[in-house]
Design an enzyme around this catalytic site. Structure first.
Site, short mmCIF file in Angstrom:
data_model
loop_
_atom_site.label_atom_id
_atom_site.label_comp_id
_atom_site.label_asym_id
_atom_site.label_seq_id
_atom_site.Cartn_x
_atom_site.Cartn_y
_atom_site.Cartn_z
N LYS A 158 -23.86 16.71 32.18
CA LYS A 158 -25.05 15.99 32.66
C LYS A 158 -24.86 14.48 32.51
O LYS A 158 -24.27 14.02 31.53
CB LYS A 158 -26.28 16.41 31.85
CG LYS A 158 -26.72 17.84 32.06
CD LYS A 158 -27.99 18.14 31.29
CE LYS A 158 -28.54 19.50 31.64
NZ LYS A 158 -29.79 19.78 30.89
N GLU A 275 -40.11 18.59 29.02
CA GLU A 275 -39.49 19.69 29.78
C GLU A 275 -38.66 20.57 28.85
O GLU A 275 -37.85 20.06 28.06
CB GLU A 275 -38.56 19.12 30.85
CG GLU A 275 -39.21 18.67 32.11
CD GLU A 275 -38.17 18.39 33.20
OE1 GLU A 275 -37.01 18.84 33.08
OE2 GLU A 275 -38.53 17.69 34.17
N GLU A 288 -35.64 17.33 28.72
CA GLU A 288 -35.96 15.95 29.13
C GLU A 288 -37.42 15.64 28.85
O GLU A 288 -38.24 16.56 28.73
CB GLU A 288 -35.79 15.80 30.65
CG GLU A 288 -34.39 15.99 31.14
CD GLU A 288 -34.30 15.87 32.65
OE1 GLU A 288 -33.36 16.45 33.20
OE2 GLU A 288 -35.14 15.21 33.29
N ARG A 292 -44.19 9.73 32.96
CA ARG A 292 -45.07 9.37 34.10
C ARG A 292 -46.06 10.49 34.34
O ARG A 292 -45.90 11.58 33.78
CB ARG A 292 -44.19 9.19 35.35
CG ARG A 292 -43.55 10.51 35.78
CD ARG A 292 -42.68 10.42 37.00
NE ARG A 292 -42.30 11.74 37.46
CZ ARG A 292 -41.26 12.44 37.01
NH1 ARG A 292 -40.46 11.92 36.10
NH2 ARG A 292 -41.00 13.65 37.46
N VAL A 295 -46.18 15.07 39.84
CA VAL A 295 -46.75 15.62 41.08
C VAL A 295 -47.71 16.75 40.73
O VAL A 295 -48.83 16.83 41.23
CB VAL A 295 -45.63 16.15 42.00
CG1 VAL A 295 -46.20 16.97 43.14
CG2 VAL A 295 -44.76 15.02 42.51
C1 MV4 Z 1 -30.01 22.93 32.34
C2 MV4 Z 1 -29.97 24.22 32.89
C3 MV4 Z 1 -29.23 25.19 32.23
N1 MV4 Z 1 -28.58 24.88 31.09
N2 MV4 Z 1 -29.37 22.65 31.21
C4 MV4 Z 1 -32.37 20.94 35.98
C5 MV4 Z 1 -32.97 19.58 36.15
C6 MV4 Z 1 -33.17 19.06 34.81
N3 MV4 Z 1 -34.61 19.09 34.53
C7 MV4 Z 1 -32.40 19.95 33.88
N4 MV4 Z 1 -32.08 21.13 34.63
C8 MV4 Z 1 -31.41 22.17 34.08
N5 MV4 Z 1 -30.74 21.93 32.94
C9 MV4 Z 1 -28.67 23.63 30.59
N6 MV4 Z 1 -28.04 23.34 29.44
C10 MV4 Z 1 -30.70 24.47 34.08
C11 MV4 Z 1 -31.42 23.44 34.65
C12 MV4 Z 1 -32.20 23.74 35.85
C13 MV4 Z 1 -31.51 24.06 37.01
C14 MV4 Z 1 -30.14 23.97 37.04
C15 MV4 Z 1 -29.49 24.29 38.20
C16 MV4 Z 1 -30.21 24.69 39.32
C17 MV4 Z 1 -31.57 24.70 39.31
C18 MV4 Z 1 -32.25 24.37 38.16
C19 MV4 Z 1 -33.66 24.36 38.11
C20 MV4 Z 1 -34.30 24.04 36.94
C21 MV4 Z 1 -33.55 23.73 35.78
#
Ligand code: MV4
Length: 455
Positions: A158, A275, A288, A292, A295
């Site tokens: 990330k 989140e 996270e 803000r 939506v």
């Molecule tokens: C992740 C995850 C799985 N494992 N982190 C997506 C956006 C941000 N808010 C963080 N997200 C994710 N973090 C770990 N360690 C899965 C998501 C995730 C996601 C990832 C791939 C495709 C669609 C997603 C939808 C929501 C969250």
């Protein structure tokens, strides 16, 4: 006291802020791009100033022009809405240095939570569960692959400056890791001007569940329950609901307390969202904090009866929250929001801007429409495709679902394509109805549904 607010945004959220201000007897100044001269918030605000050309970079992202408009119109505060400059710490600082109240958190909190690795480290120290992973950003591939092996594949890479799914890459073994690590760094550098990345264990098919926070400037921090945002396509949320069909009251209590600890660790004030990811066993992990209004805030408003935008303005006015955690009731209402986008779900969600012909919004018991659309409105092609939100609510999830299906059947937007038929199909889908949707739902649903259903 705040008597006039500049709304540094557009579309439905700008209209939402006009409405809250009007009910509070606060004057509003709309700033708008040339493309938005016919937009509803411009028509309904008390004053309006054109700040630039069609592109966001020439208008809604121009902090200098926004602040100039604020000074010309002598406003007391600026509400940034969501997107645009809403999580721009420098903009918040500029507002404060010009003695204009920024309706949101302190710039220090924005900065802290904007670095996703610092955010994680901060909340971890406050005892909030986080995903196992690297201890901060990883500088070299050799260091990174050792950490990946230690965590155990699959892992996710990330961007420190990312968020909302931007700059994320998943690796399933050493070979793919090497490639994904460098791709992630390159994409992060290009997108955010910061190529730093960190690594986490990849949680397979999680639910995306977020908690609404409200914190005043007198030390009171509350949570207003959760929103299940698992139904997403390419990290764009499509449907949000509260309460989550997956949480039981014990898990809700634990996560709510953790959300408050995270907000306190961020020295947070105003409305914010914590989140989490939740796995099939009910393990939850902070990922996270969004600094803000979001939506999907109406989902929480309809469950709790609390006007979040008014609360934001009252907190910015230095007022104390007038209620305590025990006053916020859960379990008496269920709300579901469908995002209405000007996109064609039968053509791979391609954008469908243009002029709306007949527009008829649904109504009746338990139905709310937050939209700036109207008959004859021309949707400009320069901005996000969302043109409104349909929020349906009732005493149970079953009633909320029935109302959503009925309201979607009434919602008429002629002349463009929208996601309305997609939402109708989801509201009739057994997997969604049974509350079994995880973040893998949309890919699965689209894979097993003929797209001609959506025309
Ligand atoms: C992740 C995850 C799985 N494992 N982190 C997506 C956006 C941000 N808010 C963080 N997200 C994710 N973090 C770990 N360690 C899965 C998501 C995730 C996601 C990832 C791939 C495709 C669609 C997603 C939808 C929501 C969250």
């Amino acid at each position: 006291m705040i008597q006039k607010v500049l709304i540094a945004n557009r579309g439905e959220i700008a209209l939402r802020i006009v409405r809250a201000c009007r009910e509070m007897g606060i004057k509003t100044l709309a700033v708008y791009s040339e493309a938005d001269v016919q937009s509803l918030h411009v028509q309904l605000a008390d004053e309006a100033i054109c700040i630039g050309g069609n592109k966001s970079a020439d208008s809604y992202l121009r902090a200098d022009r926004i602040i100039s408009a604020a000074e010309i119109a002598d406003v007391d505060a600026i509400h940034p809405g969501y997107g645009f400059l809403s999580e721009n710490a420098k903009f918040a600082e500029q507002c404060e240095s010009c003695n204009i109240k920024f309706i949101g958190p302190k710039s220090k909190s924005i900065k802290m939570m904007g670095d996703k690795s610092v955010a994680k480290d901060t909340v971890k120290k406050a005892g909030v569960p986080t995903v196992p992973g690297s201890d901060g950003p990883v500088e070299s591939e050799s260091e990174a692959v050792k950490i990946a092996r230690k965590i155990g594949y699959p892992v996710i890479i990330k961007a420190v400056a990312g968020g909302g799914g931007r700059g994320m890459r998943i690796a399933h073994n050493d070979v793919s890791f090497a490639k994904e690590y460098h791709v992630a760094r390159g994409e992060a550098e290009k997108a955010f001007g910061n190529g730093a990345v960190y690594i986490e264990k990849y949680i397979e098919k999680p639910r995306h569940i977020e908690f609404q926070i409200l914190a005043d400037s007198h030390g009171k921090t509350l949570h207003l329950g959760e929103r299940d945002c698992s139904v997403q396509r390419r990290h764009q949320k499509l449907i949000e609901e509260s309460p989550s069909p997956f949480l039981n009251s014990d898990l809700r209590k634990k996560m709510g307390k953790a959300a408050i600890r995270a907000a306190e660790a961020a020295e947070y004030e105003n409305a914010g969202t914590i989140e989490f990811l939740v796995d099939a066993k009910g393990n939850y992990y902070f990922i996270e904090m969004n600094t803000r209004i979001q939506v999907e805030h109406p989902v929480t408003e309809e469950v709790t009866g609390i006007d979040l935008v008014k609360q934001q303005i009252m907190i910015a006015n230095g007022e104390k929250l007038a209620f305590d955690q025990g006053d916020i009731k859960f379990g008496e209402r269920h709300a579901i929001e469908c995002r209405i986008n000007a996109e064609d779900p039968a053509r791979n969600f391609s954008p469908s801007p243009g002029t709306i012909g007949l527009y008829y919004a649904p109504g009746g018991l338990g139905v709310r429409v937050d939209s700036h659309a109207y008959s004859g409105y021309t949707i400009p092609p320069y901005y996000d495709s969302m043109i409104g939100k349909l929020i349906c609510f009732g005493p149970t999830r079953k009633v909320a679902l029935e109302r959503a299906y009925r309201a979607l059947s009434e919602y008429l937007i002629r002349g463009i394509k929208t996601t309305i038929p997609l939402h109708k199909a989801i509201m009739a889908d057994p997997v969604f109805i049974e509350g079994k949707a995880t973040t893998a739902y949309m890919e699965d649903f689209l894979g097993r549904t003929a797209t001609d259903l959506f025309s």
